[in-house]
Motif scaffolding. Structure first.
Motif, mmCIF file in Angstrom:
data_model
loop_
_atom_site.group_PDB
_atom_site.id
_atom_site.type_symbol
_atom_site.label_atom_id
_atom_site.label_comp_id
_atom_site.label_asym_id
_atom_site.label_seq_id
_atom_site.Cartn_x
_atom_site.Cartn_y
_atom_site.Cartn_z
ATOM 1 N N ARG A 133 -2.620 -5.262 -2.405
ATOM 2 C CA ARG A 133 -1.215 -4.848 -2.324
ATOM 3 C C ARG A 133 -0.573 -4.799 -3.712
ATOM 4 O O ARG A 133 0.210 -3.900 -4.012
ATOM 5 C CB ARG A 133 -0.428 -5.789 -1.419
ATOM 6 C CG ARG A 133 -0.884 -5.818 0.021
ATOM 7 C CD ARG A 133 -0.677 -4.492 0.712
ATOM 8 N NE ARG A 133 0.722 -4.229 1.022
ATOM 9 C CZ ARG A 133 1.187 -3.111 1.583
ATOM 10 N NH1 ARG A 133 0.335 -2.135 1.885
ATOM 11 N NH2 ARG A 133 2.468 -2.951 1.827
ATOM 12 N N THR A 134 -0.912 -5.755 -4.559
ATOM 13 C CA THR A 134 -0.383 -5.728 -5.932
ATOM 14 C C THR A 134 -0.915 -4.518 -6.691
ATOM 15 O O THR A 134 -0.171 -3.853 -7.424
ATOM 16 C CB THR A 134 -0.757 -7.025 -6.675
ATOM 17 O OG1 THR A 134 -0.123 -8.132 -6.029
ATOM 18 C CG2 THR A 134 -0.313 -6.977 -8.134
ATOM 19 N N ALA A 135 -2.198 -4.215 -6.515
ATOM 20 C CA ALA A 135 -2.769 -3.030 -7.153
ATOM 21 C C ALA A 135 -2.081 -1.769 -6.650
ATOM 22 O O ALA A 135 -1.754 -0.865 -7.435
ATOM 23 C CB ALA A 135 -4.269 -2.962 -6.869
ATOM 24 N N LEU A 136 -1.837 -1.683 -5.342
ATOM 25 C CA LEU A 136 -1.175 -0.507 -4.775
ATOM 26 C C LEU A 136 0.242 -0.363 -5.318
ATOM 27 O O LEU A 136 0.678 0.748 -5.660
ATOM 28 C CB LEU A 136 -1.145 -0.608 -3.249
ATOM 29 C CG LEU A 136 -0.439 0.531 -2.513
ATOM 30 C CD1 LEU A 136 -1.075 1.878 -2.837
ATOM 31 C CD2 LEU A 136 -0.449 0.284 -1.004
ATOM 32 N N ALA A 137 0.963 -1.470 -5.405
ATOM 33 C CA ALA A 137 2.331 -1.411 -5.939
ATOM 34 C C ALA A 137 2.340 -0.841 -7.348
ATOM 35 O O ALA A 137 3.187 -0.005 -7.701
ATOM 36 C CB ALA A 137 2.963 -2.806 -5.924
ATOM 37 N N ASN A 138 1.390 -1.275 -8.159
ATOM 38 C CA ASN A 138 1.330 -0.776 -9.535
ATOM 39 C C ASN A 138 0.813 0.655 -9.608
ATOM 40 O O ASN A 138 1.175 1.401 -10.520
ATOM 41 C CB ASN A 138 0.475 -1.710 -10.388
ATOM 42 C CG ASN A 138 1.224 -2.953 -10.808
ATOM 43 O OD1 ASN A 138 1.897 -2.976 -11.836
ATOM 44 N ND2 ASN A 138 1.134 -3.998 -9.993
ATOM 45 N N ALA A 139 -0.033 1.045 -8.658
ATOM 46 C CA ALA A 139 -0.486 2.437 -8.602
ATOM 47 C C ALA A 139 0.674 3.367 -8.257
ATOM 48 O O ALA A 139 0.723 4.511 -8.709
ATOM 49 C CB ALA A 139 -1.602 2.587 -7.574
ATOM 50 N N LEU A 140 1.629 2.871 -7.451
ATOM 51 C CA LEU A 140 2.766 3.684 -7.020
ATOM 52 C C LEU A 140 3.955 3.599 -7.967
ATOM 53 O O LEU A 140 4.809 4.490 -7.980
ATOM 54 C CB LEU A 140 3.208 3.250 -5.613
ATOM 55 C CG LEU A 140 2.195 3.446 -4.483
ATOM 56 C CD1 LEU A 140 2.707 2.786 -3.205
ATOM 57 C CD2 LEU A 140 1.917 4.919 -4.237
#
Length: 670
Positions: free
Chosen positions: A627-634
């Motif tokens: 989820r942290t990776a996704l937040a930073n990807a977005l």
């Protein structure tokens, strides 16, 4: 056989014939490319998939290409005056269409050699700079140019001869059959173009079958690959179009939590990452020089375990603050510029250097330093308009463009302009002048000799290999020029007041059979200058960490929206990370070399990265990390589209509004 086909297809015979020729060209090209890359095709177990899915893509591409001319032909072509003119126009279209298909496939091998993918957005973006590109091609690709010229002309001649035959003696249907034929063309054409009964039409993600990006690209044809890239560019790609969705507040919360700042340091409701940053250096603020090295991956740097090409950089690695695990955010120079000068995280879109809404009032360290009284400049041996650098820089804090027209005299001129030794001579002159004038300065110095076709003056180095114009020899020459400059800089008056960062923009030819070839993202980055103690820093770091670290070392305390770590301070181990954008794939790696990768229209995939073997081994990862990776990807796309990454002037404007202060007359609201 052909007479029978002509009789059965009537007015559509020219289009059916052209589609057959184009399909043959695409299939033969794919077969040739597959044989060339046979080891990777076999490793991906992709021989049958490659050709079956490839046929699907080819039929879709040809349906898109020919549906409109087919519709016009069945409705209006015939033996009358208008009908004959329609057929002549169709003939011209068929010639151009066949030439385009052949040309794109012809250009594919050279593009794959450079970028390890089929022609895509990079291909047509380079067409915006014909002078630079033709100079590069003429210097290093004469054989390819000759083959392209011969085959292109042969294609035009054959297509003209064949199309003339195709439009002769066509059977014309009666008028009442034409609407029915038109309806049939639309049904077949749209069905063939969509190539799917699902909600979405065919796209590259639907035919992707392996973790090797090139193998997925070989399923496509190059005309389709570039056309798809053009279509995506119209809407300026957003991460939200590719990765799983996440709410705005969760994105902001997780991005903030990943930054090594106390929550009390965030200062703005309008700009979620705008925060107070206190410099670790308390003395007189220093000048800053960033020496951005073209295409210098860690594999070319002896001091990082690579080839013995960089003895001068290797000395700096021993003498300065060296980051042993520094990773680039992308594979293009503009992505490196984006990370190093703005601290902005990567997205599937073009780098902010080229995006429309980031040309003014977008944060950069040049803008911040200019507000502190610094003279801000860009020094480049080529034309600064290339890749839109000049427009972006002048709109976001740089005031002084020292590019090729300002260089005189020259020791050597290559395809990309002034050689690196001329670049560094220019830089030394500029720094001496600015120091003598008592002006604090920030200068971004961008090399170019280590770029295809690898032009450099003879007699400067002992070539590493043959022929002379190789990537390795160009890297060695560029390092020689760096060494000449650093010798002068250490003896100069400006040395004691200046901080130097030597960093690569990206590795050369980032390729491999992985979703993200992480080993090709590792780059050199070393900080040197008066007072910088030798240090080998083994912490995992990203290019986006460099700008906050440099500001802290310079003694600049201020507010800014960058999410990178200030590496002069202790960063919690669990917050160390690198983020990497490989075309549409996003990777987030933590200190333990655990990697989350997001690819278009798929859920997260977890891996463990082995730096010794470059292998990615699948593994389950904690949902929190995903989820942290996704937040930073977005985050990058969210920040860009909602204007959340403001320059200094916009920060001040909104701060006055938030505090209730009256805006000065003539100052518009953001």
């Amino acid at each position: 056989m052909f007479d029978n086909l002509r009789r059965r297809t009537g007015l559509l015979y020219p289009i059916v014939s052209a589609m057959g020729v184009a399909l043959l060209v695409m299939t033969l090209s794919r077969a040739g490319l597959a044989l060339w890359q046979s080891d990777r095709v076999t490793a991906a177990e992709g021989w049958s998939t490659l050709f079956l899915s490839g046929l699907r893509v080819d039929l879709s591409a040809l349906s898109y290409l020919f549906i409109l001319p087919a519709l016009v032909t069945v409705l209006f072509a015939g033996s009358g005056t208008v009908g004959r003119r329609i057929l002549q126009c169709l003939r011209l279209f068929l010639v151009v269409a066949l030439w385009f298909v052949v040309f794109m496939e012809l250009a594919t091998p050279s593009f794959i050699l450079e970028y390890d993918v089929r022609p895509n957005r990079l291909f047509y973006e380079y067409l915006n700079y014909p002078q630079e590109v033709f100079g590069m091609l003429w210097s290093g690709y004469k054989l390819e140019l000759f083959i392209g010229f011969v085959v292109s002309n042969l294609t035009l001649w054959l297509a003209w001869v064949w199309s003339g035959n195709w439009i002769e003696n066509l059977k014309t249907p009666r008028w009442y059959w034409r609407p029915l034929l038109a309806l049939l063309v639309v049904i077949i054409g749209v069905g063939g173009a969509r190539s799917s009964l699902g909600h979405r039409p065919l796209n590259p993600a639907l035919v992707a079958y392996t973790t090797d990006p090139l193998m997925n690209d070989l399923v496509l044809n190059s005309a389709y690959s570039m056309a798809f890239a053009l279509k995506q560019a119209e809407s300026e790609d957003s991460a939200f179009d590719y990765y799983p969705n996440m709410g705005r507040q969760e994105i902001i919360r997780r991005v903030r939590a990943a930054v090594s700042l106390d929550s009390s340091e965030f200062v703005s409701g309008a700009f979620p990452t705008l925060a107070n940053h206190r410099a670790s250096f308390r003395g007189k603020p220093k000048n800053l020089v960033i020496l951005l090295q073209e295409s210098l991956g860690a594999r070319y740097v002896g001091g990082l375990g690579g080839l013995p090409l960089t003895p001068n950089l290797d000395k700096l690695i021993e003498q300065g603050w060296n980051f042993n695990r520094m990773y680039a955010t992308g594979t293009r120079s503009v992505r490196g510029i984006e990370a190093v000068t703005t601290g902005f995280s990567p997205t599937p879109a073009r780098a902010v250097v080229k995006l429309n809404d980031s040309q003014r009032n977008f944060f950069s360290i040049a803008d911040l330093l200019r507000s502190h009284g610094y003279h801000t400049q860009f020094i480049y041996g080529g034309e600064s308009h290339f890749d839109n650098m000049k427009s972006f820089f002048l709109g976001n804090g740089f005031v002084d463009m020292q590019d090729f027209p300002t260089f005189e005299p020259l020791n050597f001129k290559g395809a990309w302009g002034a050689s690196d030794e001329d670049l560094y001579i220019k830089a030394h002159q500029q720094f001496t002048k600015l120091h003598d004038e008592g002006k604090p300065f920030f200068s971004l110095v961008f090399t170019s000799s280590n770029h295809s076709p690898f032009d450099y003056p003879k007699g400067r180095i002992q070539p590493y290999n043959q022929p002379d114009q190789t990537r390795e020899n160009a890297a060695k020459y560029s390092d020689w020029a760096l060494g000449q400059f650093m010798t002068k800089a250490r003896e100069s008056e400006y040395w004691k007041d200046t901080l130097f960062l030597v960093v690569a923009d990206h590795d050369s030819r980032t390729y491999g059979d992985k979703l993200v070839p992480i080993s090709h993202f590792r780059i050199p980055a070393v900080i040197v200058g008066e007072g910088i103690e030798p240090r080998q820093d083994d912490r995992l770091a990203s290019q986006v960490d460099l700008a906050p670290t440099l500001l802290s070392l310079m003694g600049i305390s201020d507010q800014h929206p960058m999410i990178g770590h200030d590496l002069t301070r202790e960063v919690p181990r669990q917050k160390l990370r690198a983020m990497m954008q490989f075309y549409k794939n996003f990777a987030w790696m933590n200190e333990d070399n655990e990697v989350v990768i997001y690819t278009p229209e798929r859920q997260a995939m977890g891996f463990r990265y082995d730096p010794e073997t470059s292998c990615l081994t699948p593994m389950a990862l904690p949902r929190e990390m995903e989820r942290t990776a996704l937040a930073n990807a977005l985050w990058g796309s969210l920040a860009y589209y909602q204007g959340l990454y403001p320059g200094v002037e916009k920060q001040a404007r909104v701060a006055r509004q938030e505090s209730g202060a009256k805006l000065p007359q003539g100052l518009a609201a953001p």
